[in-house]
Design a protein around this motif. Structure first.
Motif, PDB file in Angstrom:
ATOM      1  N   PHE A  14       0.667  -1.299  -0.005  1.00  0.00           N
ATOM      2  CA  PHE A  14       0.163  -0.389  -0.277  1.00  0.00           C
ATOM      3  C   PHE A  14       0.752   1.040   0.381  1.00  0.00           C
ATOM      4  N   ARG A  15      -0.100   2.457  -0.637  1.00  0.00           N
ATOM      5  CA  ARG A  15       0.849   3.506  -0.280  1.00  0.00           C
ATOM      6  C   ARG A  15       0.190   3.925   0.907  1.00  0.00           C
ATOM      7  N   GLY A  18       2.631   8.361   0.839  1.00  0.00           N
ATOM      8  CA  GLY A  18       3.526   8.823   0.109  1.00  0.00           C
ATOM      9  C   GLY A  18       4.078   7.696  -0.337  1.00  0.00           C
ATOM     10  N   LYS A  19       4.612   6.531   0.915  1.00  0.00           N
ATOM     11  CA  LYS A  19       5.718   6.158   1.023  1.00  0.00           C
ATOM     12  C   LYS A  19       5.125   4.720   0.188  1.00  0.00           C
ATOM     13  N   PRO A  20       6.497   3.560   0.178  1.00  0.00           N
ATOM     14  CA  PRO A  20       5.549   2.379   0.236  1.00  0.00           C
ATOM     15  C   PRO A  20       5.249   1.158   1.816  1.00  0.00           C
ATOM     16  N   LEU A  21       4.433   0.598   1.910  1.00  0.00           N
ATOM     17  CA  LEU A  21       3.947  -0.618   3.009  1.00  0.00           C
ATOM     18  C   LEU A  21       4.056  -1.482   2.320  1.00  0.00           C
ATOM     19  N   GLY A  46      -2.109  -8.453   8.298  1.00  0.00           N
ATOM     20  CA  GLY A  46      -2.593  -9.556   6.766  1.00  0.00           C
ATOM     21  C   GLY A  46      -3.553  -9.937   6.284  1.00  0.00           C
ATOM     22  N   LYS A  47      -4.027 -10.880   7.891  1.00  0.00           N
ATOM     23  CA  LYS A  47      -5.003 -11.892   7.682  1.00  0.00           C
ATOM     24  C   LYS A  47      -6.180 -11.593   6.465  1.00  0.00           C
ATOM     25  N   SER A  48      -6.679 -10.555   7.190  1.00  0.00           N
ATOM     26  CA  SER A  48      -7.947 -10.346   6.453  1.00  0.00           C
ATOM     27  C   SER A  48      -7.680  -9.220   4.858  1.00  0.00           C
ATOM     28  N   THR A  49      -6.124  -9.064   4.908  1.00  0.00           N
ATOM     29  CA  THR A  49      -5.823  -8.250   3.416  1.00  0.00           C
ATOM     30  C   THR A  49      -5.878  -9.784   2.164  1.00  0.00           C
ATOM     31  N   SER A  58      -9.437  -7.439  -4.168  1.00  0.00           N
ATOM     32  CA  SER A  58      -8.706  -7.044  -3.998  1.00  0.00           C
ATOM     33  C   SER A  58      -7.089  -7.721  -5.203  1.00  0.00           C
ATOM     34  N   GLU A  59      -6.640  -6.722  -5.666  1.00  0.00           N
ATOM     35  CA  GLU A  59      -6.071  -7.570  -6.047  1.00  0.00           C
ATOM     36  C   GLU A  59      -4.309  -7.251  -5.861  1.00  0.00           C
TER      37      GLU A  59
END
Length: 255
Positions: A14-15, A18-21, A46-49, A58-59
């Motif tokens: 994710f952003r 402005g930074k990548p996470l 991150g289980k639900s993601t 979600s891609e």
């Protein structure tokens, strides 16, 4: 045996400001036909993601998800989803909630009625067919949500903390209900939870996730009887499995 569901090198970034996470990193797992698998991990790992990516909601930023060898491109009838919140339509009856998704498909009215009647019976709610969600208990609402997902006869049933909103006693009764349902339908189930005992009680295999970013830390075989009662949670074998999961989550070596 080929897996019913395969997650291959899935990552998600994710952003933030402005930074990548990085939320998920190189996730690999599989679910075989008729298997019940749980993913367990702390909140925020991150289980639900991951489940949303598998569901096609979600891609992934990298990697891919396959169902029966076909790459997932978005939501599909081959995957049913059950959320922690019941997501029922309050203005529809129990039967109408179950039939909602079926009416979006090219099914005859006779087939829809037959499927609704069958799954009402499967989840033990035939006598509540004309009731509205507000007239049901939390456990009954979740049974309706499960019946609605199963009525589409998916290849894989995905469950996101389905009993997280229930009290302890109702949760245990729903765990027994879900095991009985799985034994009856043999639907391939992937369930995520932060409840260690729930994962051990339900699953044939468990994936343990670590966080920041989410990774598969360990895969555990659950060598317990397929036919399970709540007393199983008091046995040495169950307690030993729980100890192993706890040690893995703590990041301790030689669990």
């Amino acid at each position: 045996m080929h897996p019913k569901l395969a997650v291959r090198d899935v990552s998600k970034v994710f952003r933030q400001g402005g930074k990548p996470l990085s939320v998920l990193e190189k996730i690999n797992l599989h679910l075989y036909p008729n298997e019940f698998v749980c993913i367990v991990g702390a909140s925020g790992c991150g289980k639900s993601t991951l489940l949303n990516i598998i569901a096609g909601l979600s891609e992934p930023s990298g990697g891919q998800v396959q169902v029966d060898g076909e790459v997932v491109q978005g939501p599909g009838a081959d995957r049913g989803m059950v959320f922690q919140s019941y997501t029922l339509f309050p203005w529809l009856t129990v039967a109408e909630n179950i039939s909602f998704g079926l009416k979006l498909r090219a099914l005859s009215s006779t087939e829809i009625r037959e499927r609704v009647a069958y799954y009402l019976n499967v989840v033990g709610l035939t006598q509540f067919a004309r009731a509205y969600p507000k007239q049901l208990s939390g456990g009954m609402k979740q049974r309706v949500a499960i019946a609605r997902a199963l009525a589409n006869e998916p290849e894989v049933l995905l469950m996101d903390e389905p009993f997280g909103a229930l009290d302890a006693q109702t949760k245990e009764q729903m765990q027994l209900f879900l095991l009985g349902l799985w034994e009856q339908t043999r639907t391939s189930i992937l369930l995520i939870t932060h409840d260690l005992e729930e994962a051990i009680f339900l699953a044939q295999r468990i994936y343990v996730m670590s966080a920041h970013p989410g990774r598969i830390q360990r895969e555990l075989e659950v060598s317990l009887p397929l036919h399970r009662s709540l007393d199983l949670k008091l046995t040495p074998a169950f307690i030993e499995l729980k100890r192993q999961v706890i040690h893995t989550l703590r990041g301790e070596s030689n669990p």
